[in-house]
Design a protein around this motif. Structure first.
Motif, PDB file in Angstrom:
ATOM      1  N   LEU A 166       0.840  -1.202   0.000  1.00 30.34           N
ATOM      2  CA  LEU A 166       0.000   0.000   0.000  1.00 30.34           C
ATOM      3  C   LEU A 166       0.873   1.250   0.000  1.00 30.34           C
ATOM      4  N   ILE A 167       0.582   2.174  -0.907  1.00 26.75           N
ATOM      5  CA  ILE A 167       1.257   3.471  -0.964  1.00 26.75           C
ATOM      6  C   ILE A 167       0.922   4.279   0.297  1.00 26.75           C
ATOM      7  N   SER A 168      -0.341   4.165   0.737  1.00 22.87           N
ATOM      8  CA  SER A 168      -0.795   4.832   1.970  1.00 22.87           C
ATOM      9  C   SER A 168      -2.064   4.106   2.410  1.00 22.87           C
ATOM     10  N   GLU A 169      -2.685   4.582   3.478  1.00 15.81           N
ATOM     11  CA  GLU A 169      -3.929   3.937   3.910  1.00 15.81           C
ATOM     12  C   GLU A 169      -5.081   4.257   2.964  1.00 15.81           C
ATOM     13  N   GLY A 170      -4.811   5.096   1.955  1.00 12.98           N
ATOM     14  CA  GLY A 170      -5.860   5.450   0.990  1.00 12.98           C
ATOM     15  C   GLY A 170      -6.608   6.704   1.417  1.00 12.98           C
ATOM     16  N   ILE A 171      -7.477   7.169   0.549  1.00  8.28           N
ATOM     17  CA  ILE A 171      -8.260   8.374   0.864  1.00  8.28           C
ATOM     18  C   ILE A 171      -9.745   8.070   0.694  1.00  8.28           C
ATOM     19  N   SER A 172     -10.427   8.023   1.842  1.00 10.78           N
ATOM     20  CA  SER A 172     -11.874   7.840   1.857  1.00 10.78           C
ATOM     21  C   SER A 172     -12.464   9.194   2.240  1.00 10.78           C
ATOM     22  N   PHE A 173     -13.230   9.801   1.352  1.00 10.33           N
ATOM     23  CA  PHE A 173     -13.683  11.174   1.627  1.00 10.33           C
ATOM     24  C   PHE A 173     -15.208  11.292   1.586  1.00 10.33           C
ATOM     25  N   PRO A 174     -15.781  12.134   2.486  1.00  6.64           N
ATOM     26  CA  PRO A 174     -17.242  12.269   2.506  1.00  6.64           C
ATOM     27  C   PRO A 174     -17.742  13.207   1.407  1.00  6.64           C
ATOM     28  N   GLN A 175     -18.806  12.804   0.763  1.00  7.08           N
ATOM     29  CA  GLN A 175     -19.525  13.605  -0.237  1.00  7.08           C
ATOM     30  C   GLN A 175     -18.616  14.124  -1.351  1.00  7.08           C
ATOM     31  N   ALA A 176     -18.718  15.450  -1.588  1.00  6.55           N
ATOM     32  CA  ALA A 176     -18.046  15.971  -2.786  1.00  6.55           C
ATOM     33  C   ALA A 176     -16.515  15.918  -2.667  1.00  6.55           C
ATOM     34  N   TYR A 177     -15.885  15.830  -3.829  1.00  5.90           N
ATOM     35  CA  TYR A 177     -14.424  15.923  -3.894  1.00  5.90           C
ATOM     36  C   TYR A 177     -13.978  17.355  -3.613  1.00  5.90           C
ATOM     37  N   SER A 178     -12.883  17.515  -2.898  1.00  9.34           N
ATOM     38  CA  SER A 178     -12.202  18.818  -2.835  1.00  9.34           C
ATOM     39  C   SER A 178     -10.720  18.531  -2.616  1.00  9.34           C
ATOM     40  N   ARG A 179      -9.900  19.503  -2.971  1.00 12.76           N
ATOM     41  CA  ARG A 179      -8.455  19.360  -2.763  1.00 12.76           C
ATOM     42  C   ARG A 179      -8.127  19.142  -1.288  1.00 12.76           C
ATOM     43  N   GLU A 180      -8.917  19.810  -0.433  1.00 14.54           N
ATOM     44  CA  GLU A 180      -8.659  19.709   1.008  1.00 14.54           C
ATOM     45  C   GLU A 180      -8.919  18.285   1.508  1.00 14.54           C
ATOM     46  N   LYS A 181     -10.002  17.681   1.013  1.00 14.30           N
ATOM     47  CA  LYS A 181     -10.325  16.325   1.482  1.00 14.30           C
ATOM     48  C   LYS A 181      -9.408  15.277   0.849  1.00 14.30           C
ATOM     49  N   CYS A 182      -8.957  15.555  -0.389  1.00 15.45           N
ATOM     50  CA  CYS A 182      -8.200  14.561  -1.167  1.00 15.45           C
ATOM     51  C   CYS A 182      -6.880  15.161  -1.581  1.00 15.45           C
ATOM     52  N   ASP A 183      -5.849  14.936  -0.800  1.00 19.92           N
ATOM     53  CA  ASP A 183      -4.568  15.541  -1.145  1.00 19.92           C
ATOM     54  C   ASP A 183      -3.829  14.644  -2.143  1.00 19.92           C
ATOM     55  N   MET A 184      -4.248  14.712  -3.400  1.00 21.34           N
ATOM     56  CA  MET A 184      -3.647  13.855  -4.428  1.00 21.34           C
ATOM     57  C   MET A 184      -2.218  14.298  -4.762  1.00 21.34           C
ATOM     58  N   ALA A 185      -1.896  15.565  -4.458  1.00 18.52           N
ATOM     59  CA  ALA A 185      -0.514  16.023  -4.677  1.00 18.52           C
ATOM     60  C   ALA A 185       0.430  15.202  -3.795  1.00 18.52           C
ATOM     61  N   ALA A 186       0.024  15.014  -2.542  1.00 17.52           N
ATOM     62  CA  ALA A 186       0.868  14.231  -1.630  1.00 17.52           C
ATOM     63  C   ALA A 186       0.967  12.775  -2.098  1.00 17.52           C
ATOM     64  N   VAL A 187      -0.155  12.240  -2.600  1.00 18.48           N
ATOM     65  CA  VAL A 187      -0.146  10.852  -3.092  1.00 18.48           C
ATOM     66  C   VAL A 187       0.806  10.726  -4.285  1.00 18.48           C
ATOM     67  N   ALA A 188       0.714  11.715  -5.207  1.00 18.48           N
ATOM     68  CA  ALA A 188       1.579  11.677  -6.392  1.00 18.48           C
ATOM     69  C   ALA A 188       3.047  11.805  -5.999  1.00 18.48           C
ATOM     70  N   ASP A 189       3.332  12.638  -4.978  1.00 20.91           N
ATOM     71  CA  ASP A 189       4.717  12.744  -4.489  1.00 20.91           C
ATOM     72  C   ASP A 189       5.219  11.388  -3.994  1.00 20.91           C
ATOM     73  N   ARG A 190       4.382  10.711  -3.226  1.00 18.68           N
ATOM     74  CA  ARG A 190       4.780   9.394  -2.695  1.00 18.68           C
ATOM     75  C   ARG A 190       5.010   8.394  -3.805  1.00 18.68           C
ATOM     76  N   ILE A 191       4.096   8.416  -4.784  1.00 18.63           N
ATOM     77  CA  ILE A 191       4.242   7.464  -5.900  1.00 18.63           C
ATOM     78  C   ILE A 191       5.522   7.763  -6.660  1.00 18.63           C
ATOM     79  N   LYS A 192       5.759   9.038  -6.914  1.00 22.84           N
ATOM     80  CA  LYS A 192       6.957   9.405  -7.673  1.00 22.84           C
ATOM     81  C   LYS A 192       8.226   8.960  -6.909  1.00 22.84           C
ATOM     82  N   ALA A 193       8.205   9.180  -5.607  1.00 26.19           N
ATOM     83  CA  ALA A 193       9.370   8.764  -4.802  1.00 26.19           C
ATOM     84  C   ALA A 193       9.553   7.249  -4.851  1.00 26.19           C
ATOM     85  N   ALA A 194       8.423   6.527  -4.799  1.00 25.60           N
ATOM     86  CA  ALA A 194       8.518   5.061  -4.826  1.00 25.60           C
ATOM     87  C   ALA A 194       9.034   4.547  -6.162  1.00 25.60           C
TER      88      ALA A 194
END
Ligand SMILES: Cc1cc2nc3c(=O)[nH]c(=O)nc-3n(C[C@H](O)[C@H](O)[C@H](O)COP(=O)(O)O)c2cc1C
Ligand SMILES: [Fe+2]
Ligand SMILES: [Fe+2]
Length: 401
Positions: free
Chosen positions: A371-399
């Motif tokens: 697992l890259i991380s515990e994942g992102i489970s977010f309530p209702q609508a998507y937002s950058r605040e709820k879903c920090d995909m930048a951080a996920v992409a950083d982790r993937i790139k590092a891996a």
């Protein structure tokens, strides 16, 4: 027209009519059912074709035989896309002797009602056609139990059955010097390049579960000198033999290239927005990726690219306290194909109690994925605040680095 060499003729057909191969897999570029005639003092037909193409197929044989008869019919594989014309060939050429292994015999009886004039061969057995020798090697579970390959030593040619095959009908020729992928405008540089995606979609969906037995077959073939591969689907490989064998080796070891296959499903678009946000973050970091929407695209494309890349990101909303069914179905198929060696990331929207991400992680854990991380489970609508995909992409790139 069907000439591959003086002694090897192509008698296969293009299927541009079937919309779903095996009733399941879309065929945007069609598919070919390849069959070959080896002509020496005696003649041998290698496999047949699909029932619906009887008239064209029988005419191809007649034309190449030019009045001769068929002495042997070699059956490498009994899946009906290659075997459903065996009885018809015997009707037209009653003296033909069938060459098959012991596992083929009952399947041949069951499908085609054929029980006599069969020459049963074991691993390593040969027949001679004069100055041409055909030797048979058992390759069980590539991808049926009875599968074998036929090696024509004098021409260094391997009749490989479905192995090294591809979806996509042949246009303009037969070999990788002259054949194009039917209906494709893709100028990928080489014929192998043009067929690679359809080859991987064929492999991942139809043979994908049998990586281990494909590896055993590759090991068995590794001592042979192979200048030409005549498979049952797609181009005859001559120029690209080593590329194609290396690619098959990689696919059957489940070795992904660096990059991310994003596969998502979404009822109302919220998980979809998260998927697209992840794609944008990977894009801006120069990380290769593919993205597939299971609600609008056939799942075979998602499997195709899950076999391509070493990282899998799966998005699914929570649905009745479970994984939204299209993503569950996809993950079931990943597990059924025994996919290994993947990094994994799950994400998804919920309304009152998220469950999908945790359950996706559990499925991934049973596949042995990291697992890259515990994942992102977010309530209702998507937002950058709820879903920090930048951080996920950083982790993937590092891996991947
Ligand atoms: C039939 C149905 C069942 C659902 N079940 C759950 C559930 O068990 N738990 C929950 O938190 N949300 C549940 N939801 C709400 C969805 O998870 C929520 O609408 C989510 O935002 C949808 O994401 P999407 O826009 O990516 O489809 C359900 C929605 C539907 C239509
Ligand atoms: Fe097959
Ligand atoms: Fe096949």
């Amino acid at each position: 027209m069907g000439k591959i060499s003086d002694r090897i003729r192509y008698v296969g057909v293009n299927d541009l009519k079937t919309t779903a191969f095996e009733g399941m897999w879309p065929l945007p570029f069609g598919v070919s059912y390849n069959s070959y005639l080896v002509m020496d003092e005696k003649t041998a037909l290698i496999d047949t074709a699909e029932l619906g193409f009887a008239a064209e197929y029988m005419e191809n044989i007649r034309r190449e035989l030019d009045g001769r008869k068929i002495d042997y019919l070699v059956i490498n594989h009994m899946e009906p896309d290659h075997s459903s014309l065996i009885a018809m060939v015997r009707e037209s050429y009653p003296d033909v002797r069938i060459v098959a292994n012991a596992k083929t015999v009952p399947i041949l009886k069951g499908y085609q009602g054929v029980t006599d004039n069969i020459h049963v061969v074991k691993d390593g057995d040969s027949i001679s056609l004069g100055n041409s020798t055909l030797t048979f090697y058992m390759t069980p579970m590539v991808h049926w139990p009875e599968t074998m390959v036929t090696y024509f030593a004098e021409e260094q040619t391997l009749f490989s059955g479905d192995a090294f095959g591809s979806f996509g009908a042949l246009e303009g020729g037969i070999t990788d010097s002259d054949a194009g992928l039917y209906g494709s405008s893709d100028a990928a540089g080489s014929v192998f390049g043009a067929f690679r995606d359809e080859m991987r979609r064929y492999y991942s969906n139809i043979v994908g579960k049998y990586g281990q037995t494909v590896q055993a077959a590759l090991k068995k073939l590794s001592g042979m000198s192979i200048a030409r591969i005549c498979s049952t689907h797609g181009p005859v490989w001559e120029k690209s033999v080593s590329d194609v064998v290396a690619y098959y080796d990689r696919l059957s070891r489940y070795e992904g290239e660096k990059g991310v296959c994003i596969v998502y499903s979404s009822m109302y678009g919220n998980t979809a927005e998260a998927a697209k946000a992840l794609a944008a973050e990977l894009e801006s970091r120069g990380v290769p990726y593919a993205i597939h929407n299971l609600c609008t695209e056939h799942v075979s494309y998602a499997y195709r690219d899950a076999f391509k890349y070493d990282t899998l990101a799966v998005g699914a909303p929570t649905y009745n306290n479970d994984i939204f069914p299209p993503a569950y179905n996809f993950m079931y198929g990943i597990s059924a194909r025994l996919v290994k060696n993947r990094r994994f990331f799950a994400f998804g929207s919920f309304t009152w109690a998220g469950a999908s991400v945790k359950l996706l992680n559990e499925m991934a854990g049973r596949c042995g994925f990291d697992l890259i991380s515990e994942g992102i489970s977010f309530p209702q609508a998507y937002s950058r605040e709820k879903c920090d995909m930048a951080a996920v992409a950083d982790r993937i790139k590092a891996a991947l680095a």
